[in-house]
Scaffold this motif. Structure first.
Motif, PDB file in Angstrom:
ATOM      1  N   LYS A   6      20.011   0.125  10.073  1.00 25.58           N
ATOM      2  CA  LYS A   6      20.286   1.530  10.367  1.00 25.58           C
ATOM      3  C   LYS A   6      19.049   2.345  10.094  1.00 25.58           C
ATOM      4  O   LYS A   6      18.429   2.206   9.050  1.00 25.58           O
ATOM      5  N   ARG A   7      18.696   3.201  11.045  1.00 23.81           N
ATOM      6  CA  ARG A   7      17.492   4.016  10.857  1.00 23.81           C
ATOM      7  C   ARG A   7      17.705   5.010   9.723  1.00 23.81           C
ATOM      8  O   ARG A   7      18.746   5.643   9.616  1.00 23.81           O
ATOM      9  N   SER A   8      16.693   5.139   8.875  1.00 22.34           N
ATOM     10  CA  SER A   8      16.744   6.088   7.778  1.00 22.34           C
ATOM     11  C   SER A   8      16.364   7.483   8.289  1.00 22.34           C
ATOM     12  O   SER A   8      15.444   7.625   9.090  1.00 22.34           O
ATOM     13  N   GLU A  10      15.302   9.725   6.354  1.00 26.48           N
ATOM     14  CA  GLU A  10      14.427  10.226   5.303  1.00 26.48           C
ATOM     15  C   GLU A  10      13.161  10.940   5.822  1.00 26.48           C
ATOM     16  O   GLU A  10      12.689  11.862   5.154  1.00 26.48           O
ATOM     17  N   ARG A  81      12.379  15.961  -4.937  1.00 29.55           N
ATOM     18  CA  ARG A  81      11.944  15.320  -6.178  1.00 29.55           C
ATOM     19  C   ARG A  81      13.115  15.192  -7.145  1.00 29.55           C
ATOM     20  O   ARG A  81      13.316  14.144  -7.763  1.00 29.55           O
ATOM     21  N   HIS A  84      15.574  12.391  -5.958  1.00 30.95           N
ATOM     22  CA  HIS A  84      15.087  11.034  -6.174  1.00 30.95           C
ATOM     23  C   HIS A  84      14.920  10.711  -7.654  1.00 30.95           C
ATOM     24  O   HIS A  84      15.059   9.562  -8.062  1.00 30.95           O
ATOM     25  N   HIS A  87      18.134   9.369  -9.074  1.00 28.31           N
ATOM     26  CA  HIS A  87      18.237   7.948  -8.759  1.00 28.31           C
ATOM     27  C   HIS A  87      17.409   7.129  -9.754  1.00 28.31           C
ATOM     28  O   HIS A  87      17.866   6.120 -10.276  1.00 28.31           O
ATOM     29  N   ASP A  88      16.201   7.630 -10.040  1.00 26.96           N
ATOM     30  CA  ASP A  88      15.301   6.903 -10.937  1.00 26.96           C
ATOM     31  C   ASP A  88      15.861   6.794 -12.353  1.00 26.96           C
ATOM     32  O   ASP A  88      15.651   5.789 -13.023  1.00 26.96           O
ATOM     33  N   HIS A  92      23.213   7.380  -9.780  1.00 29.70           N
ATOM     34  CA  HIS A  92      23.159   7.037  -8.368  1.00 29.70           C
ATOM     35  C   HIS A  92      23.975   8.033  -7.569  1.00 29.70           C
ATOM     36  O   HIS A  92      25.098   7.779  -7.162  1.00 29.70           O
TER      37      HIS A  92
ATOM     38  N   GLN B 161      12.165   0.706  -7.680  1.00 30.65           N
ATOM     39  CA  GLN B 161      13.107   0.839  -6.573  1.00 30.65           C
ATOM     40  C   GLN B 161      13.689  -0.509  -6.146  1.00 30.65           C
ATOM     41  O   GLN B 161      14.835  -0.583  -5.706  1.00 30.65           O
ATOM     42  N   LEU B 164      16.489  -0.958  -8.479  1.00 35.58           N
ATOM     43  CA  LEU B 164      17.662  -0.130  -8.214  1.00 35.58           C
ATOM     44  C   LEU B 164      18.364  -0.531  -6.932  1.00 35.58           C
ATOM     45  O   LEU B 164      19.575  -0.382  -6.811  1.00 35.58           O
ATOM     46  N   GLU B 199      17.057   1.721   6.643  1.00 36.23           N
ATOM     47  CA  GLU B 199      17.454   2.175   5.313  1.00 36.23           C
ATOM     48  C   GLU B 199      17.001   1.231   4.203  1.00 36.23           C
ATOM     49  O   GLU B 199      17.050   1.581   3.027  1.00 36.23           O
ATOM     50  N   VAL B 200      16.574   0.014   4.575  1.00 35.11           N
ATOM     51  CA  VAL B 200      15.989  -0.880   3.557  1.00 35.11           C
ATOM     52  C   VAL B 200      14.464  -0.849   3.642  1.00 35.11           C
ATOM     53  O   VAL B 200      13.780  -1.631   3.003  1.00 35.11           O
ATOM     54  N   PHE B 203      11.147   4.040   3.074  1.00 31.67           N
ATOM     55  CA  PHE B 203      11.546   5.267   2.391  1.00 31.67           C
ATOM     56  C   PHE B 203      12.335   5.035   1.109  1.00 31.67           C
ATOM     57  O   PHE B 203      12.743   5.973   0.438  1.00 31.67           O
ATOM     58  N   THR B 206       9.280   5.489  -3.981  1.00 30.69           N
ATOM     59  CA  THR B 206       9.056   6.837  -4.494  1.00 30.69           C
ATOM     60  C   THR B 206       7.623   6.983  -5.008  1.00 30.69           C
ATOM     61  O   THR B 206       7.346   7.781  -5.893  1.00 30.69           O
TER      62      THR B 206
END
Lengths: 121, 251
Positions: A6-8, A10, A81, A84, A87-88, A92, B161, B164, B199-200, B203, B206
């Motif tokens: 699937k295209r991101s 982002e 920022r 993300h 997430h870091d 989640h 990443q 995660l 999606e993998v 992006f 980070t």
């Protein structure tokens, strides 16, 4: 296996993030220096940030473009920022946090556009 | 033999007897030029034959002895006891399932390497009698750095990443993908783009950059990923200006 990819989406947010980061790196520190220190401490002429001057600046098309770029792109940079970083640090965050983060930036952008519009030309 | 001894703590995991990994300490005779790999092999040969580890070349060429040394992804053959006067802690490579002791399961990583199509997809097919594909030294310089990868997996252990999101294609595989994209003989960039865009893909990164820092072969996967982001962003916005249904397209 390519069919399952699937295209991101982002790139949209990454480019806004990148533009904001670039702008912040170039002029962020200078803006803080001018607005928070130089003008209040009298290092610059007192009327540099007078109401009349600022109003004229915000009513000029180039002034409007500058204000919009600074406010909106800084916003998009910051929320990307934050999202993300969540997430870091192991939070989640799902769609809710995504909407909250990017929604804030969108609201900030629209608010700025509205303000720049209503302040007149 | 010198009387000096060094402490080596190893995270053991023997699936038939350990429910969870457990630390075990060993004392090995110390010398200034002793690598961690030499120390582990001393343990295996002289102290405890049940210790399992992968190794082969002893000179940072084969990429087999990647492990966490003092918490940092390192090659055991390229890391020395003298830099750890307080004793050394050795664990299996992070972000990989442990198979036994210091041996990790590499299957997921191998699968990712295959997905990037790490081979030359010729721009135009040539018959044998047309001869080899020629390349100038300048054209080779473009990708030579990325071709130095020895598949040791240190960059995967370094990447937060990957930790995660284990589906992230990861730094090493993206560096390898970039190596073939940069090759003047290759015409497969478009085919590889779907993975970069997905999606993998890139992006997930980070921009931490630790992958490039731990690489024992001076490969710069972080750079490959960054270039991938720019390419992907360009592809995202300009894809509508190309004919639909290209090979490897992802929707």
């Amino acid at each position: 296996m390519n069919q399952a990819l699937k295209r991101s989406h982002e790139p949209i947010f990454w480019l806004l993030f990148g533009a904001g980061g670039m702008l912040a790196a170039l002029i962020g520190a200078m803006l803080v220096l001018i607005t928070a220190f130089a003008v209040p401490l009298g290092l610059l002429p007192a009327d540099a940030f007078s109401y009349a001057n600022m109003l004229a600046f915000a009513q000029n098309l180039f002034g409007k473009a500058f204000i919009l770029a600074v406010v909106a792109l800084f916003f998009w940079h910051a929320v990307h920022r934050i999202f993300h970083s969540l997430h870091d640090v192991g939070i989640h965050a799902g769609t809710g946090a995504r909407v909250l983060c990017y929604g804030t930036a969108l609201a900030g952008t629209l608010l700025t556009v509205w303000a720049l519009w209503t302040i007149g030309f | 033999m010198s009387a000096a001894m060094a402490k080596v703590s190893v995270l053991r995991y023997r699936p038939e007897q350990d429910e969870v990994p457990v630390w075990q300490d060993y004392q090995v005779p110390y010398s200034d030029d002793m690598s961690v790999l030499t120390a582990l092999n001393y343990i295996k040969d002289e102290l405890d034959g049940t210790l399992s580890l992968r190794w082969s070349c002893r000179q940072a060429i084969c990429g087999s002895c990647g492990m966490m040394i003092g918490g940092k992804p390192s090659l055991a053959c390229k890391t020395f006891l003298r830099d750890y006067p307080e004793g050394i802690r050795v664990e299996a490579l992070a972000h990989f399932p442990i198979e036994r002791d210091l041996v990790v399961v590499m299957d997921g990583f191998m699968d990712k390497l295959q997905k990037v199509k790490p081979y030359i997809i010729p721009k135009e097919a040539r018959s044998l009698d047309e001869g080899e594909y020629l390349q100038t030294p300048a054209e080779m310089d473009l990708y030579a750095q990325f071709a130095g990868c020895i598949n040791c997996g240190l960059c995967y252990a370094a990447c937060p990443q990957v930790g995660l999101n284990p589906d992230f294609i990861g730094p090493g595989a993206i560096a390898l993908l970039h190596r073939y994209n940069l090759d003047s003989r290759d015409g497969g960039s478009a085919e590889r783009m779907a993975l970069i865009n997905s999606e993998v893909g890139v992006f997930n990164c980070t921009a931490v950059g630790y992958c490039s820092e731990v690489c024992p072969k001076m490969v710069d996967p972080a750079n490959a990923v960054n270039v991938g982001k720019m390419n992907s962003a360009r592809d995202y916005f300009f894809r509508f200006m190309r004919p639909a249904g290209e090979k490897g397209e992802c929707r």
